[in-house]
Design a protein around this motif. Sequence first.
Motif, PDB file in Angstrom:
ATOM      1  N   LYS A 155      -7.636   1.145   4.361  1.00  0.00           N
ATOM      2  CA  LYS A 155      -6.456   1.249   3.496  1.00  0.00           C
ATOM      3  C   LYS A 155      -5.680   2.531   3.804  1.00  0.00           C
ATOM      4  O   LYS A 155      -5.235   2.716   4.926  1.00  0.00           O
ATOM      5  CB  LYS A 155      -6.870   1.131   2.037  1.00  0.00           C
ATOM      6  CG  LYS A 155      -7.539  -0.217   1.746  1.00  0.00           C
ATOM      7  CD  LYS A 155      -7.747  -0.471   0.279  1.00  0.00           C
ATOM      8  CE  LYS A 155      -8.384  -1.827   0.091  1.00  0.00           C
ATOM      9  NZ  LYS A 155      -8.584  -2.172  -1.332  1.00  0.00           N
TER      10      LYS A 155
ATOM     11  N   ARG B  50      -7.857  -3.483   5.984  1.00  0.00           N
ATOM     12  CA  ARG B  50      -8.536  -3.924   4.764  1.00  0.00           C
ATOM     13  C   ARG B  50      -9.659  -2.960   4.379  1.00  0.00           C
ATOM     14  O   ARG B  50      -9.988  -2.823   3.193  1.00  0.00           O
ATOM     15  CB  ARG B  50      -9.106  -5.331   4.953  1.00  0.00           C
ATOM     16  CG  ARG B  50      -8.050  -6.414   5.041  1.00  0.00           C
ATOM     17  CD  ARG B  50      -8.656  -7.779   5.329  1.00  0.00           C
ATOM     18  NE  ARG B  50      -7.599  -8.747   5.571  1.00  0.00           N
ATOM     19  CZ  ARG B  50      -6.970  -9.451   4.633  1.00  0.00           C
ATOM     20  NH1 ARG B  50      -7.319  -9.286   3.370  1.00  0.00           N
ATOM     21  NH2 ARG B  50      -6.010 -10.300   4.938  1.00  0.00           N
TER      22      ARG B  50
ATOM     23  N   SER C  55     -14.253  -1.231  -0.244  1.00  0.00           N
ATOM     24  CA  SER C  55     -13.223  -2.041   0.421  1.00  0.00           C
ATOM     25  C   SER C  55     -13.851  -3.254   1.090  1.00  0.00           C
ATOM     26  O   SER C  55     -13.312  -4.366   1.032  1.00  0.00           O
ATOM     27  CB  SER C  55     -12.475  -1.207   1.462  1.00  0.00           C
ATOM     28  OG  SER C  55     -11.744  -0.164   0.866  1.00  0.00           O
TER      29      SER C  55
ATOM     30  N   LEU D 134      -5.223  -6.076   0.067  1.00  0.00           N
ATOM     31  CA  LEU D 134      -4.424  -4.986   0.628  1.00  0.00           C
ATOM     32  C   LEU D 134      -3.063  -5.533   1.010  1.00  0.00           C
ATOM     33  O   LEU D 134      -2.959  -6.515   1.717  1.00  0.00           O
ATOM     34  CB  LEU D 134      -5.119  -4.450   1.880  1.00  0.00           C
ATOM     35  CG  LEU D 134      -4.324  -3.459   2.714  1.00  0.00           C
ATOM     36  CD1 LEU D 134      -4.047  -2.194   1.901  1.00  0.00           C
ATOM     37  CD2 LEU D 134      -5.090  -3.132   3.977  1.00  0.00           C
TER      38      LEU D 134
ATOM     39  N   TYR E 174     -15.104   3.031   1.732  1.00  0.00           N
ATOM     40  CA  TYR E 174     -15.125   1.978   2.740  1.00  0.00           C
ATOM     41  C   TYR E 174     -16.060   0.844   2.319  1.00  0.00           C
ATOM     42  O   TYR E 174     -15.751  -0.337   2.539  1.00  0.00           O
ATOM     43  CB  TYR E 174     -15.540   2.548   4.095  1.00  0.00           C
ATOM     44  CG  TYR E 174     -14.618   3.636   4.605  1.00  0.00           C
ATOM     45  CD1 TYR E 174     -13.237   3.501   4.525  1.00  0.00           C
ATOM     46  CD2 TYR E 174     -15.127   4.815   5.159  1.00  0.00           C
ATOM     47  CE1 TYR E 174     -12.382   4.496   4.978  1.00  0.00           C
ATOM     48  CE2 TYR E 174     -14.282   5.818   5.622  1.00  0.00           C
ATOM     49  CZ  TYR E 174     -12.908   5.653   5.525  1.00  0.00           C
ATOM     50  OH  TYR E 174     -12.063   6.639   5.964  1.00  0.00           O
TER      51      TYR E 174
END
Length: 298
Positions: free
Chosen positions: A56, A53, A164, A19, A161
């Motif tokens: 986002k 992170r 990520s 990110l 999520y």
Amino acid sequence: SQLQTIYKIMKKIFPILLLTLVLTSCQSNQNQIDSSKPTIYTSFYTIYDLAKRIVKDKANVINLCPLGTEPHEYTPTSKDISNLYDADLIFINGIDLESWTINLPQEINDKINIVTDSISIEQYDGVNDPHVWLNPLNAIIEMNNITNIMSKFDSTNADFYSKSLANALYLFNSLNDSFEKDIKNFTNKNVLVSHAFLGYFCNQYGLNQIAINGLSSESEPTPLEIEKIYKAIDEYNIKTIYVEEYESPAIVTSIAKEKKCTISTLNPLETLTDEDQKNEDYINVMINNFNNLKEGNK
């Protein structure tokens, strides 16, 4: 260094894994709030980094602690309190770090989530040590907790999520693996620090933290404690004293002069300056810290 080279390569090969943090002041973030998205406030820089992170662009993430201010010194302004009423979630470290939360109105307290849940808390001189994030494996637990909180709050984006988190885990596990491999080559595994902020990192990687002061950088050692430090420097052949970035305690300067030690800096990842935030994030700072430790332990 090798670690930084690996990180740069990963940025090019795996762009989806990283990110690009747009790290600005609280006021700048406040002006960029998208009312169509959830708004999350974080108590200080590392939690901001870890939260970004995971979420986002799915949420507004705003760091409460101003640039250059350490989290234990932060007190929310009346404007901060007003903004917190509009928050959807508030992420804090806990472990007695954010004392300002004690007197918050219940409506705000109900939004607080402690992201360090399930981390094994260590103590120094009988006091809970809040610096859990300096162990990358604890940062992983924090990101897991953030992911779980976000998935329950915003179930529509739960898969996002989770993905990520998977990307972040790759990076943080790689960081941990690199540290474990490289630290075996340290010739001296005794680390003298200005105060006891490096315990979780040292305990994770088999280093011995020797602290001039306790958990607070503002405390002062007694003459007897200074004498013990002198003996430790001689016994363990210590050549470097590590201080927090932005810290220059007179006692460290005095000890370094007396024992002919050099002084090196470590960033505890509590806050970054405007300039730092242009090029740095959790992983870069941890790599820089590790390189400074390695340099002082040749």
